[in-house]
Enzyme design. Structure first.
Site, short mmCIF file in Angstrom:
data_model
loop_
_atom_site.label_atom_id
_atom_site.label_comp_id
_atom_site.label_asym_id
_atom_site.label_seq_id
_atom_site.Cartn_x
_atom_site.Cartn_y
_atom_site.Cartn_z
N LEU A 107 7.38 9.08 -0.79
CA LEU A 107 5.99 9.51 -0.89
C LEU A 107 5.08 8.47 -0.25
O LEU A 107 5.33 7.26 -0.35
CB LEU A 107 5.59 9.72 -2.35
N GLY A 152 11.16 9.17 -2.69
CA GLY A 152 10.91 10.54 -2.26
C GLY A 152 11.79 10.94 -1.08
O GLY A 152 12.09 12.13 -0.91
N ASN A 176 14.41 4.47 -6.34
CA ASN A 176 13.91 3.15 -6.70
C ASN A 176 12.45 3.16 -7.12
O ASN A 176 11.83 2.11 -7.32
CB ASN A 176 14.05 2.20 -5.50
N GLU A 177 11.88 4.37 -7.26
CA GLU A 177 10.43 4.44 -7.49
C GLU A 177 10.01 3.89 -8.84
O GLU A 177 8.83 3.63 -9.07
CB GLU A 177 9.93 5.89 -7.33
C1 LIG Z 1 5.70 16.70 -9.44
C2 LIG Z 1 7.14 16.72 -9.80
C3 LIG Z 1 7.92 16.05 -8.76
C4 LIG Z 1 9.32 15.91 -9.19
C5 LIG Z 1 9.77 14.67 -8.58
C6 LIG Z 1 11.11 14.37 -8.88
C7 LIG Z 1 11.53 13.13 -8.73
C8 LIG Z 1 10.63 12.07 -8.33
C9 LIG Z 1 11.35 11.13 -7.48
C10 LIG Z 1 10.60 10.91 -6.25
C11 LIG Z 1 9.48 9.95 -6.44
C12 LIG Z 1 9.08 9.30 -5.42
C13 LIG Z 1 8.02 8.30 -5.48
C14 LIG Z 1 7.93 7.61 -4.13
O1 LIG Z 1 8.50 8.03 -3.16
S1 LIG Z 1 6.92 6.26 -4.06
C15 LIG Z 1 7.31 5.55 -2.47
C16 LIG Z 1 8.48 4.68 -2.62
N1 LIG Z 1 8.87 4.18 -1.32
C17 LIG Z 1 9.13 2.91 -1.15
O2 LIG Z 1 9.03 2.11 -2.05
C18 LIG Z 1 9.53 2.55 0.26
C19 LIG Z 1 8.89 1.30 0.66
N2 LIG Z 1 9.24 1.03 2.05
C20 LIG Z 1 10.37 0.41 2.42
O3 LIG Z 1 11.24 0.10 1.64
C21 LIG Z 1 10.46 0.09 3.88
O4 LIG Z 1 9.21 0.28 4.47
C22 LIG Z 1 11.50 0.92 4.65
C23 LIG Z 1 11.31 2.41 4.44
C24 LIG Z 1 12.92 0.52 4.23
C25 LIG Z 1 11.35 0.63 6.18
O5 LIG Z 1 11.40 -0.76 6.40
P1 LIG Z 1 10.91 -1.33 7.80
O6 LIG Z 1 11.51 -0.57 8.91
O7 LIG Z 1 11.15 -2.80 7.75
O8 LIG Z 1 9.36 -1.02 7.86
P2 LIG Z 1 8.16 -1.78 7.08
O9 LIG Z 1 8.53 -2.10 5.71
O10 LIG Z 1 7.70 -2.91 7.96
O11 LIG Z 1 7.04 -0.63 7.06
C26 LIG Z 1 6.39 -0.20 8.23
C27 LIG Z 1 5.02 0.31 7.83
O12 LIG Z 1 5.20 1.47 7.02
C28 LIG Z 1 4.45 1.29 5.80
N3 LIG Z 1 5.14 1.99 4.71
C29 LIG Z 1 6.39 1.80 4.27
N4 LIG Z 1 6.69 2.63 3.27
C30 LIG Z 1 5.59 3.37 3.05
C31 LIG Z 1 5.27 4.44 2.13
N5 LIG Z 1 6.15 4.90 1.23
N6 LIG Z 1 4.05 4.99 2.18
C32 LIG Z 1 3.14 4.53 3.09
N7 LIG Z 1 3.37 3.54 4.00
C33 LIG Z 1 4.59 2.99 3.97
C34 LIG Z 1 4.43 -0.21 5.61
O13 LIG Z 1 3.39 -0.57 4.77
C35 LIG Z 1 4.23 -0.67 7.01
O14 LIG Z 1 2.86 -0.49 7.35
P3 LIG Z 1 2.09 -1.57 8.22
O15 LIG Z 1 2.82 -1.64 9.53
O16 LIG Z 1 0.70 -1.04 8.34
O17 LIG Z 1 2.17 -2.86 7.46
#
Ligand SMILES: CCCCC/C=C\CCC/C=C/CC(=O)SCCNC(=O)CCNC(=O)[C@H](O)C(C)(C)COP(=O)(O)OP(=O)(O)OC[C@H]1O[C@@H](n2cnc3c(N)ncnc32)[C@H](O)[C@@H]1OP(=O)(O)O
Length: 201
Positions: A107, A152, A176-177
């Site tokens: 997400l 997500g 891992n959320e």
């Molecule tokens: C309503 C009922 C629903 C039922 C749901 C059922 C189950 C729920 C389960 C699902 C729930 C989900 C919640 C979520 O998904 S919360 C999001 C969690 N995601 C993360 O924690 C991922 C974090 N990111 C990473 O680990 C890494 O970025 C990576 C994906 C491994 C990639 O690494 P890398 O290639 O090294 O890239 P960077 O880390 O440098 O990132 C580049 C750039 O992208 C931005 N970014 C990364 N992740 C996100 C994100 N999730 N959202 C927005 N932006 C993201 C990061 O900040 C960098 O930006 P800048 O270049 O501007 O610094």
């Protein structure tokens, strides 16, 4: 044969899952779909290649930097899937990423910070619509996980019938959320990693 058997099995599920929702949650996507079809718009975040001869479509997520699931992205994803659903020739769907190293970062964190309650509601409904639509799809669905797929991103792959992941130690997948304080409802993680197969990159 395997594809057909999986499809038959799935059709049984669809009968249960595609009951009209009392919340009308599918109506937003359908309305967007109708208006988009009318405008004949194309989506820059999602690319779909449909092979008529095999009946299989490949949906590539191409929203740099990390295919995060924003409201716009989720809406486009649902529209693309809905369009394929409407094409009876399309029997199978492979979801993958056209970005290097990342399938989907999950997400979009920016959707969860400093937004109005209305926008938050719309966003979470879109999340729900995405996984319900994918999970209840009448196509055989496969996630070709060619990069990291946290939270997500993992959820998206879980909605598919099959998951195949690149065998690369730098790629991770999982729910891992909780590290962000987001708790998945009970039961969503069953059979996740267990049924994720790996293949060489
Ligand atoms: C309503 C009922 C629903 C039922 C749901 C059922 C189950 C729920 C389960 C699902 C729930 C989900 C919640 C979520 O998904 S919360 C999001 C969690 N995601 C993360 O924690 C991922 C974090 N990111 C990473 O680990 C890494 O970025 C990576 C994906 C491994 C990639 O690494 P890398 O290639 O090294 O890239 P960077 O880390 O440098 O990132 C580049 C750039 O992208 C931005 N970014 C990364 N992740 C996100 C994100 N999730 N959202 C927005 N932006 C993201 C990061 O900040 C960098 O930006 P800048 O270049 O501007 O610094």
């Amino acid at each position: 044969m395997a594809l057909r058997a999986a499809l038959r099995q799935k059709c049984g599920l669809i009968g249960i899952l595609s009951q009209p929702s009392s919340s009308g949650s599918h109506s937003r996507v359908s309305a967007v779909l109708v208006s988009q079809m009318r405008n004949n718009a194309t989506s820059p975040k999602i690319k779909v290649d449909f092979n008529q001869s095999t009946g299989v479509a490949v949906l590539s997520m191409q929203s740099p930097p990390v295919n995060s699931l924003s409201l716009d992205f989720l809406t486009e994803l649902c529209i693309s899937v809905e369009k394929l659903e409407m094409d009876r020739a399309c029997r199978g769907l492979i979801i993958t990423s056209s970005l290097p190293k990342v399938f989907s970062a999950g997400l979009d964190i920016l959707e969860m910070y400093g937004k109005s309650p209305e926008r938050c509601g719309e966003f979470w409904r879109a999340v729900q619509e995405m996984w319900l639509k994918m999970y209840s799809s009448n196509m055989v669905t496969i996630a070709a996980i060619n990069g990291s797929s946290p939270a997500g991103g993992c959820l998206l792959s879980l909605t598919c019938d099959y998951r195949i992941m690149s065998d690369n130690p730098r790629y991770s997948i999982g729910l891992n959320e909780t590290l962000l304080g987001i708790v998945a409802p009970f039961g969503t993680d069953k059979n996740i990693i267990k049924n994720t197969h790996t293949c060489s990159n």
